[in-house]
Motif scaffolding. Structure first.
Motif, short mmCIF file in Angstrom:
data_model
loop_
_atom_site.label_atom_id
_atom_site.label_comp_id
_atom_site.label_asym_id
_atom_site.label_seq_id
_atom_site.Cartn_x
_atom_site.Cartn_y
_atom_site.Cartn_z
N SER A 122 0.84 -1.21 0.00
CA SER A 122 0.00 0.00 0.00
C SER A 122 0.87 1.25 0.00
CB SER A 122 -0.89 0.02 1.24
OG SER A 122 -1.70 -1.10 1.27
N PHE A 134 2.88 1.47 -3.47
CA PHE A 134 2.14 1.92 -4.65
C PHE A 134 1.50 3.30 -4.47
CE2 PHE A 134 2.09 -2.72 -5.57
CZ PHE A 134 2.72 -2.65 -6.81
N SER A 135 1.38 3.77 -3.23
CA SER A 135 0.81 5.10 -3.05
C SER A 135 1.89 6.18 -3.03
CB SER A 135 -0.03 5.17 -1.77
OG SER A 135 0.79 4.96 -0.65
N ARG A 150 4.61 3.59 -8.96
CA ARG A 150 4.08 2.88 -10.12
C ARG A 150 4.94 3.13 -11.36
NH1 ARG A 150 -0.68 0.10 -9.18
NH2 ARG A 150 -1.84 0.83 -7.36
N THR A 193 -0.90 -3.47 -10.49
CA THR A 193 -1.33 -4.17 -9.27
C THR A 193 -2.35 -3.33 -8.50
OG1 THR A 193 0.83 -5.19 -9.09
CG2 THR A 193 -0.51 -5.19 -7.09
N GLU A 194 -3.42 -3.99 -8.09
CA GLU A 194 -4.41 -3.32 -7.23
C GLU A 194 -4.37 -3.95 -5.85
OE1 GLU A 194 -8.36 -3.07 -8.79
OE2 GLU A 194 -7.79 -1.40 -10.08
N ILE A 195 -4.53 -3.15 -4.84
CA ILE A 195 -4.52 -3.67 -3.47
C ILE A 195 -5.97 -3.89 -3.05
CG2 ILE A 195 -3.59 -3.31 -1.13
CD1 ILE A 195 -1.45 -3.07 -3.37
N LYS A 196 -6.36 -5.15 -3.02
CA LYS A 196 -7.78 -5.44 -2.72
C LYS A 196 -7.98 -5.77 -1.25
CE LYS A 196 -8.89 -6.60 -7.40
NZ LYS A 196 -8.91 -7.62 -8.41
N ARG A 247 -8.50 3.33 -0.12
CA ARG A 247 -7.59 2.76 -1.12
C ARG A 247 -7.81 3.40 -2.49
NH1 ARG A 247 -7.42 -3.58 0.79
NH2 ARG A 247 -5.89 -3.22 2.43
N CYS A 280 -6.14 6.59 -2.56
CA CYS A 280 -4.67 6.48 -2.64
C CYS A 280 -4.22 5.86 -3.97
CB CYS A 280 -4.16 5.61 -1.49
SG CYS A 280 -4.39 6.39 0.09
N THR A 281 -5.16 5.74 -4.90
CA THR A 281 -4.91 5.15 -6.23
C THR A 281 -4.46 3.69 -6.15
OG1 THR A 281 -2.59 5.81 -6.51
CG2 THR A 281 -4.23 7.41 -7.21
N LEU A 282 -4.80 3.02 -5.06
CA LEU A 282 -4.43 1.61 -4.92
C LEU A 282 -5.49 0.72 -5.56
CD1 LEU A 282 -3.24 1.65 -1.21
CD2 LEU A 282 -1.81 1.58 -3.24
N LEU A 283 -6.67 1.26 -5.72
CA LEU A 283 -7.78 0.55 -6.34
C LEU A 283 -8.44 1.49 -7.34
CD1 LEU A 283 -9.91 -1.17 -3.53
CD2 LEU A 283 -8.86 -2.29 -5.49
N LYS A 284 -8.86 0.93 -8.47
CA LYS A 284 -9.57 1.77 -9.44
C LYS A 284 -11.07 1.63 -9.22
CE LYS A 284 -6.48 2.89 -13.05
NZ LYS A 284 -6.12 2.88 -14.43
#
Lengths: 410, 295
Positions: free
Chosen positions: A226, A229-230, A235, A407-410, B45, B48-52
């Motif tokens: 987290s 990528f933030s 990225r 990559t997405e952080i789910k 998230r 914070c651009t961690l999820l679209k």
């Protein structure tokens, strides 16, 4: 980006488990070097066998008595000398020590004797004693026999449908292009080096994967993703730094291992014979690649490097995509071991000849007769795998970058 | 600084985690309050651009944050709920690394890291490996990394979760100090944290913002009253079944109850000023997880 790369390297080198990996690498290097050095032995006039620097030096002296172009005169001389030995008391004796004493006299020309065995023993057959029955008359056809054997083999029932006419002509022409008479000198150092080179290259890939497989997945495993990528460069440049760190680790580990291995083996066994063609001696007599030992070595280590890069970056891609280090670690094992299970299936031989494991054993691949038609041109597997995996590696880098970037952080 | 969430939606298959959220935030401390699974972390998230998002947009000063990409993340400081770190790194190394991936020049990074280490009270352990720090210390490292780039937008997801009361108070004060001149979005299910430091409260339920406003505004939205009453032990069961009870405290033979109800629950009940916790209970119908509460 250098700063980020340095930190990525620090992440790898500070891991306690990776310290064990380095110890395993060092042990592997010692073991493989030991076996390679032990591959060259010398039998003295008392029939006693020895290995090591002194043995290699003594053998070199013996063999270099025959150094020079292998002309008809030399071949005849070999036959004379051989005949003299096989009729000696030591050779005819049933005592093993006596037999070894006889062998000690053959050592100097044993490579030439092996070539005679191959030339007069048929393409697929091998008879250690064939040279003992070759006549002075027959020996004049020594070099022609090599090509004749090939033609005979290509026209045999089993092989007739395997190769197209163009492929057959390619092989015959390659054989014809080999410069004769061969220049001969002691090259056992190179031969032993190449014999064990695939082992050290494969060990490098199997061990290095433990170092690099976590570069991408560890962020996720450690839940540091987290923040990574933030971050502003999380990225783009930070991912490029990871790729760069992977490249540095793979390159450094590989070349340190290979150069140390080569240095140790050649320092003990000698560097003579680098310019001799690989067809000199027993192992590569049939190869259609007309190269020298030095060229074989360079192709082997460069192929190994390309193979290491491709396989390990493929592992990193698996780790970036699946976030699983365990899966990433298995990739090289799958690539290396699956082909050995499929080796017996002849219909797959052409496909197997192009798999990435071949890059790790170029010195073995040059002995195989895998041919491919590219347009109107026939080529062997080795140039194809070099070009193919260079392109695939270049494609792999941006793919890895993009996969991790998304990559997405789910 | 202005963040606009326009019809923001995030779906995971059939499940709607964030449901058409419309929100405008400027400088100040926003407290995002909701039960577990309300969608707070998903919302953060996305910020914070961690999820679209699967629908809607997020704008920062009028520009889409996903198009701004690195430029937007340059304004951002984020402390996630599960703060992961590199166990073999020292506090200093870790902050230098995060500074590097935040694109901060080495000279500035060194100065900033030193300042922040001092500010969060970690100077004595700056060379210690992160794996050897206590939970509270790790959280302080977390806030320090979030502040490295002096962010205009600071997003803190459950920053006080798992901390002991002392650490929590310390951490809360630290956040208050750091919140000047920036937009701070703080998520928690610990109501008292929000009560203390948030200027604006956002209540989230089922992925949607169900209520927003200042503490007083939020409290004033509650249509029912809060009652404080002392009752005998044997009446507790009947009252808890009938009313929402925000607090139960045993005192000798009797029990002190805090009841949310439109009507007077018992003869001895006294109407008291509602707290945010009462409002939370009223809207979400759940007990609050604050360890300072009595049960």
């Amino acid at each position: 980006m250098m700063r980020m790369t340095r930190f990525e390297l620090k992440k790898i080198f500070l891991k306690p488990v990776n310290k064990i990996v380095f110890i395993i690498l060092a042990i592997s290097l010692c073991v493989v070097s030991y076996f390679a050095i032990g591959d060259v032995d010398y039998v003295d006039e008392n029939g006693e066998k020895s290995t090591g620097i002194a043995a290699a030096s003594a053998l070199q002296g013996k063999k270099n008595e025959w150094a020079g172009y292998i002309t008809d005169d030399i071949l005849r001389k070999v036959l004379e000398e051989n005949e003299h030995i096989i009729n000696s008391e030591e050779y005819l004796s049933t005592d093993m020590i006596e037999k070894e004493k006889a062998y000690s006299k053959k050592q100097g020309f044993s490579d030439i004797r092996e070539m005679i065995n191959q030339a007069f023993g048929g393409f697929q057959d091998y008879n250690y004693y064939r040279a003992d029955s070759v006549t002075q008359e027959e020996i004049r056809s020594f070099y022609d026999r090599r090509t004749d054997n090939l033609i005979e083999w290509l026209n045999s029932e089993e092989q007739e449908s395997r190769y197209s006419e163009q492929e057959k002509q390619f092989l015959i022409s390659q054989y014809g292009k080999l410069e004769t008479p061969f220049y001969y000198e002691y090259a056992d150092g190179w031969a032993a080096l190449l014999e064990y080179a695939p082992s050290i290259i494969m060990l490098a890939v199997l061990i290095t994967v433990f170092l690099v497989s976590g570069i991408f997945s560890d962020e996720i495993q450690l839940k540091a993703d987290s923040i990574f990528f933030s971050a502003r460069l999380g990225r783009d440049k930070a991912i490029a730094a990871k790729i760069k760190a992977g490249f540095i680790v793979v390159t450094s580990v590989y070349w340190i291992m290979i150069l140390l291995y080569s240095g140790i083996v050649l320092a003990v066994l000698g560097i003579g014979g680098a310019g001799c063609s690989i067809q000199n001696g027993f192992a590569n007599w049939k190869s259609f690649y007309n190269i020298t030992y030095l060229q074989d070595y360079l192709l082997t280590v460069l192929g190994g490097y390309l193979g290491n890069l491709f396989i390990l970056f493929l592992s990193m891609l698996a780790s970036a995509k699946t976030h699983s280090k365990a899966l990433a670690v298995t990739i090289p094992f799958i690539i290396l071991f699956i082909p050995s299970f499929l080796n017996g299936i002849s219909v797959l031989s052409e496909v197997l000849g192009l798999l990435p494991d071949q890059l790790l054993q170029v010195c073995t691949a040059i002995k195989t007769f895998n041919l491919y038609q590219v347009g109107t041109k026939v080529v062997g597997a080795v140039p194809i795998i070099f070009v193919m995996y260079s392109i695939l590696f270049c494609i792999l880098l941006p793919v890895l970058y993009q996969v991790y970037r998304k990559t997405e952080i789910k | 600084m202005k963040l606009v969430l326009d019809n923001l939606t995030k779906e995971f298959g059939e499940f709607v985690a964030v449901d058409h959220v419309n929100l405008t935030m400027t400088n100040g401390v926003y407290g995002l309050l909701g039960v577990n699974g309300a969608g707070k972390t998903t919302l953060m998230r996305m910020l914070c651009t961690l999820l679209k998002p699967t629908g809607g947009d997020i704008y920062c000063n009028g520009k889409d944050i996903f198009q701004l990409d690195g430029e937007y993340r340059n304004l951002l400081g984020y402390l996630p709920q599960d703060f992961g770190f590199y166990p073999e790194f020292s506090v200093k190394d870790y902050l230098f690394y995060i500074a590097a991936i935040k694109g901060i020049r080495p000279i500035v990074a060194r100065k900033r890291a030193k300042e922040l280490i001092a500010r969060v009270g970690l100077t004595k352990v700056e060379n210690k490996k992160l794996k050897k720090l206590s939970g509270g210390m790790k959280r302080r490292v977390g806030i320090a990394q979030a502040m490295l780039n002096n962010p205009q937008i600071l997003i803190l997801d459950e920053p006080t979760a798992g901390l002991d009361p002392n650490e929590r108070i310390r951490f809360r004060n630290l956040i208050s100090e750091l919140s000047e001149e920036r937009l701070v979005l703080l998520s928690t299910h610990i109501v008292s944290d929000i009560e203390y430091i948030a200027n604006e409260i956002l209540m989230m339920k089922g992925g949607a913002i169900v209520n927003e406003g200042t503490l007083d505004e939020i409290i004033s939205t509650m249509p029912e009253k809060v009652w404080d009453c002392i009752v005998p032990q044997q009446s507790v069961s009947a009252l808890t079944k009938r009313y929402k009870v925000s607090n139960i405290k045993s005192e000798n033979q009797s029990v002190n109850l805090r009841i949310i109800s439109a009507e007077k629950p018992c003869e001895t009940a006294i109407c008291v000023h509602p707290s945010l916790e009462d409002v939370f209970l009223y809207y979400f119908g759940e007990k609050v997880g604050d360890e300072n509460d009595t049960f």
